[in-house]
Design a protein around this motif. Structure first.
Motif, PDB file in Angstrom:
ATOM      1  N   PHE A 229      26.660  10.202 -41.170  1.00  0.00           N
ATOM      2  CA  PHE A 229      26.016   8.942 -41.546  1.00  0.00           C
ATOM      3  C   PHE A 229      26.467   8.501 -42.937  1.00  0.00           C
ATOM      4  CE2 PHE A 229      22.120   6.438 -42.720  1.00  0.00           C
ATOM      5  CZ  PHE A 229      22.290   5.449 -41.765  1.00  0.00           C
TER       6      PHE A 229
ATOM      7  N   MET B 293      18.138   8.900 -43.128  1.00  0.00           N
ATOM      8  CA  MET B 293      18.177   9.932 -42.093  1.00  0.00           C
ATOM      9  C   MET B 293      16.904  10.766 -42.090  1.00  0.00           C
ATOM     10  SD  MET B 293      20.904   9.595 -40.357  1.00  0.00           S
ATOM     11  CE  MET B 293      21.460  11.082 -39.576  1.00  0.00           C
TER      12      MET B 293
ATOM     13  N   PHE C 269      25.642   6.625 -35.575  1.00  0.00           N
ATOM     14  CA  PHE C 269      24.882   7.774 -36.058  1.00  0.00           C
ATOM     15  C   PHE C 269      23.406   7.433 -36.226  1.00  0.00           C
ATOM     16  CE2 PHE C 269      29.047   9.478 -37.288  1.00  0.00           C
ATOM     17  CZ  PHE C 269      28.895  10.800 -36.910  1.00  0.00           C
ATOM     18  N   PHE C 270      23.128   6.196 -36.600  1.00  0.00           N
ATOM     19  CA  PHE C 270      21.754   5.730 -36.765  1.00  0.00           C
ATOM     20  C   PHE C 270      20.989   5.849 -35.444  1.00  0.00           C
ATOM     21  CE2 PHE C 270      18.478   2.451 -36.991  1.00  0.00           C
ATOM     22  CZ  PHE C 270      17.997   2.565 -38.288  1.00  0.00           C
TER      23      PHE C 270
ATOM     24  N   MET D  40      28.139   3.613 -38.554  1.00  0.00           N
ATOM     25  CA  MET D  40      26.794   3.682 -39.122  1.00  0.00           C
ATOM     26  C   MET D  40      25.745   3.463 -38.042  1.00  0.00           C
ATOM     27  SD  MET D  40      23.926   1.964 -40.291  1.00  0.00           S
ATOM     28  CE  MET D  40      24.286   0.251 -40.683  1.00  0.00           C
TER      29      MET D  40
END
Length: 253
Positions: free
Chosen positions: A211, A65, A142-143, A139
């Motif tokens: 995340f 992140m 949020f990525f 995943m």
């Protein structure tokens, strides 16, 4: 939607990445890998687990992140600032291209580049620690959302900045500290109660928490709160960009 215009700007920005591959791809991957090695070795030897997860594996989502945020921000800010610096922005503004198409092209290119770097870091981390992704769909969600949001924020900064010092001000003095204090390398549950409440004012906490939940099923805040806050940040950035183009802020001077 003028797809040809979007494609042209997007392709140009992606081609610039290939011309500066050491700076755009190799450098952030090496830097993040060093973070992983140093923090994993130095702190991991003192903290064996966090919430039942080995410390080395625990910091991987935070490192990814951190890389997504900084790379999306810098790619997008420089991408739109450079045309302003050279004066070619007026050619784009005078073309039959809407603010939405310009934004999609520049932000899309910046998000693509940062997502590529984040993917490389994820693959690299898998060689150091055993990783598990319990919720791959979340995943990826949020990525991608993080890449897009910080590319939008970088786009705003690139329009706002009128020199290279301002271009670096927000990433270095605001975003990076927020990322470090947002639970990248620790769980906020490890903090004293008063600091836990203060930390919740940090918007980065919600992105990192959501995340990390997608990896291990554990988070500092609930998934739905993380997702809601993520979309709030997204809409705020879009609203600011729309206002900038509508008023001509720093674009028509």
């Amino acid at each position: 939607m003028n797809f040809q215009a979007v494609k042209t700007i997007y392709t140009y920005e992606m081609a610039r990445t290939m011309r500066t591959i050491m700076q755009s791809i190799v450098s952030p991957v090496i830097s993040t890998t060093l973070y992983f090695v140093v923090f994993g070795a130095a702190i991991g030897s003192r903290i064996s687990e966090v919430d039942g997860i080995s410390y080395g594996a625990f910091i991987v989502p935070g490192l990814i992140m951190l890389s997504l945020m900084t790379q999306s921000l810098s790619n997008a800010s420089f991408g739109i600032y450079f045309p302003q610096f050279t004066g070619t922005i007026f050619e784009i503004l005078s073309a039959p291209v809407s603010f939405l198409e310009i934004t999609i092209a520049y932000v899309g290119a910046a998000a693509t580049k940062s997502a590529f770097v984040g993917l490389i870091i994820l693959i690299t981390a898998s060689f150091f620690v055993p990783l598990q992704i319990l919720h791959p769909v979340w995943m990826v969600t949020f990525f991608l959302l993080t890449s897009i949001i910080f590319a939008l924020l970088g786009f705003i900064i690139g329009i706002w900045a009128d020199n290279f010092e301002k271009l670096q001000f927000v990433p270095l003095l605001i975003v990076t500290p927020l990322a470090f204090l947002g639970g990248s390398f620790y769980s906020i549950s490890m903090l004293p109660p008063i600091w836990q409440k203060v930390t919740l004012l940090n918007p980065v906490v919600y992105l990192i928490s959501g995340f990390r939940w997608s990896f291990y099923g554990q988070a500092d805040v609930s998934l739905w709160l993380s997702l809601a806050m993520t979309f709030v940040f997204l809409f705020i950035c879009l609203a600011i960009i729309r206002w900038m183009f509508k008023t001509g802020y720093k674009l028509k001077a």
